[in-house]
Design a protein around this motif. Structure first.
Motif, PDB file in Angstrom:
ATOM      1  N   PRO A 178       0.819  -1.219   0.000  1.00 45.84           N
ATOM      2  CA  PRO A 178       0.000   0.000   0.000  1.00 45.84           C
ATOM      3  C   PRO A 178       0.846   1.259   0.000  1.00 45.84           C
ATOM      4  CG  PRO A 178      -0.021  -1.086   2.159  1.00 45.84           C
ATOM      5  CD  PRO A 178       0.644  -2.027   1.214  1.00 45.84           C
ATOM      6  N   GLN A 179       0.301   2.299  -0.604  1.00 40.73           N
ATOM      7  CA  GLN A 179       0.966   3.606  -0.683  1.00 40.73           C
ATOM      8  C   GLN A 179       2.341   3.504  -1.330  1.00 40.73           C
ATOM      9  OE1 GLN A 179       0.851   4.954   3.417  1.00 40.73           O
ATOM     10  NE2 GLN A 179      -1.225   5.756   3.181  1.00 40.73           N
ATOM     11  N   ASN A 180       2.413   2.689  -2.377  1.00 40.09           N
ATOM     12  CA  ASN A 180       3.650   2.531  -3.166  1.00 40.09           C
ATOM     13  C   ASN A 180       4.835   2.040  -2.337  1.00 40.09           C
ATOM     14  OD1 ASN A 180       2.109   3.493  -5.255  1.00 40.09           O
ATOM     15  ND2 ASN A 180       3.564   5.052  -5.904  1.00 40.09           N
ATOM     16  N   SER A 181       4.568   1.281  -1.292  1.00 41.92           N
ATOM     17  CA  SER A 181       5.670   0.754  -0.474  1.00 41.92           C
ATOM     18  C   SER A 181       6.387  -0.373  -1.214  1.00 41.92           C
ATOM     19  CB  SER A 181       5.137   0.243   0.866  1.00 41.92           C
ATOM     20  OG  SER A 181       4.206  -0.803   0.673  1.00 41.92           O
ATOM     21  N   LEU A 182       7.642  -0.540  -0.897  1.00 43.52           N
ATOM     22  CA  LEU A 182       8.485  -1.531  -1.567  1.00 43.52           C
ATOM     23  C   LEU A 182       9.047  -2.485  -0.514  1.00 43.52           C
ATOM     24  CD1 LEU A 182       9.417  -2.199  -4.446  1.00 43.52           C
ATOM     25  CD2 LEU A 182      11.431  -0.763  -4.048  1.00 43.52           C
ATOM     26  N   GLN A 183       8.720  -3.759  -0.665  1.00 37.58           N
ATOM     27  CA  GLN A 183       9.145  -4.774   0.292  1.00 37.58           C
ATOM     28  C   GLN A 183      10.457  -5.412  -0.160  1.00 37.58           C
ATOM     29  OE1 GLN A 183       6.006  -7.563   1.181  1.00 37.58           O
ATOM     30  NE2 GLN A 183       7.334  -8.924   2.345  1.00 37.58           N
ATOM     31  N   ASN A 184      11.124  -6.080   0.789  1.00 37.88           N
ATOM     32  CA  ASN A 184      12.353  -6.838   0.516  1.00 37.88           C
ATOM     33  C   ASN A 184      13.528  -5.960   0.075  1.00 37.88           C
ATOM     34  OD1 ASN A 184      11.151  -9.304   1.179  1.00 37.88           O
ATOM     35  ND2 ASN A 184      10.439  -9.642  -0.923  1.00 37.88           N
ATOM     36  N   VAL A 185      13.558  -4.733   0.570  1.00 34.13           N
ATOM     37  CA  VAL A 185      14.702  -3.851   0.349  1.00 34.13           C
ATOM     38  C   VAL A 185      15.624  -3.967   1.567  1.00 34.13           C
ATOM     39  CG1 VAL A 185      15.494  -1.489  -0.065  1.00 34.13           C
ATOM     40  CG2 VAL A 185      13.296  -2.263  -1.011  1.00 34.13           C
ATOM     41  N   ILE A 186      16.909  -4.213   1.330  1.00 35.88           N
ATOM     42  CA  ILE A 186      17.874  -4.275   2.426  1.00 35.88           C
ATOM     43  C   ILE A 186      18.422  -2.868   2.667  1.00 35.88           C
ATOM     44  CG2 ILE A 186      20.010  -5.299   3.275  1.00 35.88           C
ATOM     45  CD1 ILE A 186      19.554  -7.632   1.376  1.00 35.88           C
ATOM     46  N   VAL A 187      18.232  -2.370   3.881  1.00 40.08           N
ATOM     47  CA  VAL A 187      18.744  -1.058   4.272  1.00 40.08           C
ATOM     48  C   VAL A 187      19.839  -1.290   5.311  1.00 40.08           C
ATOM     49  CG1 VAL A 187      18.179   1.224   5.166  1.00 40.08           C
ATOM     50  CG2 VAL A 187      16.466  -0.061   3.852  1.00 40.08           C
ATOM     51  N   PHE A 188      21.002  -0.717   5.073  1.00 39.13           N
ATOM     52  CA  PHE A 188      22.140  -1.007   5.944  1.00 39.13           C
ATOM     53  C   PHE A 188      23.091   0.173   6.014  1.00 39.13           C
ATOM     54  CE2 PHE A 188      23.189  -2.252   1.666  1.00 39.13           C
ATOM     55  CZ  PHE A 188      24.529  -1.969   1.500  1.00 39.13           C
ATOM     56  N   ILE A 189      23.949   0.169   7.039  1.00 41.04           N
ATOM     57  CA  ILE A 189      25.002   1.180   7.179  1.00 41.04           C
ATOM     58  C   ILE A 189      26.182   0.733   6.337  1.00 41.04           C
ATOM     59  CG2 ILE A 189      26.552   2.381   8.748  1.00 41.04           C
ATOM     60  CD1 ILE A 189      23.644   3.104   9.177  1.00 41.04           C
TER      61      ILE A 189
ATOM     62  N   HIS B 139      21.608  -3.523  10.012  1.00 42.22           N
ATOM     63  CA  HIS B 139      20.973  -3.800   8.733  1.00 42.22           C
ATOM     64  C   HIS B 139      19.532  -4.215   8.976  1.00 42.22           C
ATOM     65  CE1 HIS B 139      21.764  -8.041   9.810  1.00 42.22           C
ATOM     66  NE2 HIS B 139      22.992  -7.609  10.117  1.00 42.22           N
ATOM     67  N   SER B 140      18.692  -4.026   7.969  1.00 42.81           N
ATOM     68  CA  SER B 140      17.273  -4.318   8.118  1.00 42.81           C
ATOM     69  C   SER B 140      16.684  -4.620   6.746  1.00 42.81           C
ATOM     70  CB  SER B 140      16.565  -3.109   8.756  1.00 42.81           C
ATOM     71  OG  SER B 140      15.170  -3.315   8.861  1.00 42.81           O
ATOM     72  N   VAL B 141      15.568  -5.357   6.736  1.00 43.03           N
ATOM     73  CA  VAL B 141      14.843  -5.662   5.499  1.00 43.03           C
ATOM     74  C   VAL B 141      13.445  -5.074   5.621  1.00 43.03           C
ATOM     75  CG1 VAL B 141      13.994  -7.466   3.957  1.00 43.03           C
ATOM     76  CG2 VAL B 141      16.163  -7.785   5.169  1.00 43.03           C
ATOM     77  N   THR B 142      13.020  -4.313   4.617  1.00 39.09           N
ATOM     78  CA  THR B 142      11.716  -3.668   4.696  1.00 39.09           C
ATOM     79  C   THR B 142      10.590  -4.696   4.714  1.00 39.09           C
ATOM     80  OG1 THR B 142      11.638  -3.414   2.280  1.00 39.09           O
ATOM     81  CG2 THR B 142      12.517  -1.574   3.558  1.00 39.09           C
ATOM     82  N   ASP B 143       9.550  -4.389   5.499  1.00 38.96           N
ATOM     83  CA  ASP B 143       8.403  -5.275   5.608  1.00 38.96           C
ATOM     84  C   ASP B 143       7.367  -4.954   4.529  1.00 38.96           C
ATOM     85  OD1 ASP B 143       7.160  -2.945   6.444  1.00 38.96           O
ATOM     86  OD2 ASP B 143       7.091  -3.528   8.560  1.00 38.96           O
ATOM     87  N   ASN B 144       6.148  -5.471   4.695  1.00 41.37           N
ATOM     88  CA  ASN B 144       5.132  -5.273   3.654  1.00 41.37           C
ATOM     89  C   ASN B 144       4.584  -3.854   3.603  1.00 41.37           C
ATOM     90  OD1 ASN B 144       3.745  -5.338   6.055  1.00 41.37           O
ATOM     91  ND2 ASN B 144       2.341  -6.980   5.464  1.00 41.37           N
ATOM     92  N   THR B 145       5.022  -2.990   4.527  1.00 39.72           N
ATOM     93  CA  THR B 145       4.664  -1.573   4.455  1.00 39.72           C
ATOM     94  C   THR B 145       5.845  -0.717   3.995  1.00 39.72           C
ATOM     95  OG1 THR B 145       5.252  -1.071   6.759  1.00 39.72           O
ATOM     96  CG2 THR B 145       3.029  -1.921   6.340  1.00 39.72           C
TER      97      THR B 145
END
Length: 288
Positions: free
Chosen positions: A120-131, A234-240
């Motif tokens: 929803p709201q153009n969210s993108l899942q399964n993106v790895i965000v890290f330092i 590090h983190s992986v984006t959820d379904n939002t």
């Protein structure tokens, strides 16, 4: 040796008068001396009490930490945010699992590939965000936590997994069909292992940081990503599309968002003690 001449005898009246004056002067001198000493002693005693009172006051006073961080331990900060997209995501054909009915029965309709999952709201899942810059290598408590990667319905769940070097990933086959586990590593050793149903988990553990594609050689659509980092940030984006990078010491950081299809983006950010900052990423995507 020289001798002085003897002085003339002093009259008796003069001697008595002189003695009287001397006695009076001596008494006055004693009084003044006693008074001076008393005042001096009082002054010294009072001054010492005042200094002692001040010392005790400083010992028991509440320290003023408004302008000094040294009195309190440094508190870490957190980066939170969302990853969204602009444009039209790529469209894929549904996965045909007719050749594997034991897996097809998990789905009411043919499932879609997980390489581009939106919400929803153009969210993108399964993106790895890290330092990607600013965080030193570390040994953290998360290294002792086992990460579970399940094969269920002929898919890897979760599709994207992020871990720390030395951390164990247990790959479990929950299906009634045989799979293989093939992490296509380059910095670490590459291997491929068969995993029949009901067998113990295959344990993955790597010492070098790397983004690794994982596949099953028996089912061409089974794909996953295992990202290995030298720290816990590090983190992986959820379904939002949400992510969180907690427990960051004060400092300057480069934060990178990585998507297996849409590439990478990086941003710089400064974290101060106890800071909570928002940081969002927007990927510009095209349908081809």
């Amino acid at each position: 040796m020289e001798f002085s001449a003897p002085s003339a005898p002093v009259p008796r009246e003069a001697t008595v008068a002189t003695l009287t004056h001397l006695q009076s002067f001596s008494a006055l001198f004693v009084c003044l001396t006693v008074g001076f000493l008393s005042a001096f002693v009082f002054s010294v005693s009072h001054s010492g009490w005042f200094q002692l009172r001040n010392a005790n006051a400083m010992l028991f006073a509440t320290p003023n930490t408004t302008n000094s961080g040294s009195m309190n331990p440094v508190s870490n900060g957190t980066i939170t945010g969302k990853v969204t997209y602009e444009g039209t995501p790529k469209k894929y054909k549904p996965i045909d699992m007719s050749a594997e009915p034991n897996c097809a029965k998990f789905y009411s309709s043919s499932p879609m590939p997980e390489v581009s999952v939106t919400g929803p709201q153009n969210s993108l899942q399964n993106v790895i965000v890290f330092i990607s810059q600013g965080a030193p290598d570390e040994n953290s408590s998360s290294q002792s936590q086992v990460i579970h990667l399940n094969q269920r319905g002929c898919r890897y769940t979760p599709h994207v997994t992020s871990v720390q070097t030395g951390q164990e990933v247990w790959v479990q086959n929950d299906d009634v069909v045989t799979h293989s586990v093939h992490p296509m590593a380059h910095m670490n050793a590459e291997w491929n292992r068969s995993q029949p149903p009901g067998t113990p988990p295959v344990v993955i553990r790597y010492d070098q940081p790397e983004f690794i594609k994982v596949k099953c050689e028996l089912h061409s659509w089974m794909r996953g990503v295992l990202a290995v980092f030298k720290n816990s940030h590090h983190s992986v984006t959820d379904n939002t599309g949400a992510f969180s990078l907690p427990d960051l010491p004060p400092g300057n950081y480069t934060v990178t968002a990585w998507h297996e299809l849409y590439g990478t983006q990086s941003k710089q950010i400064t974290i101060t003690a106890g800071d909570n900052k928002d940081l969002d990423f927007v990927f510009h995507v095209t349908p081809y």
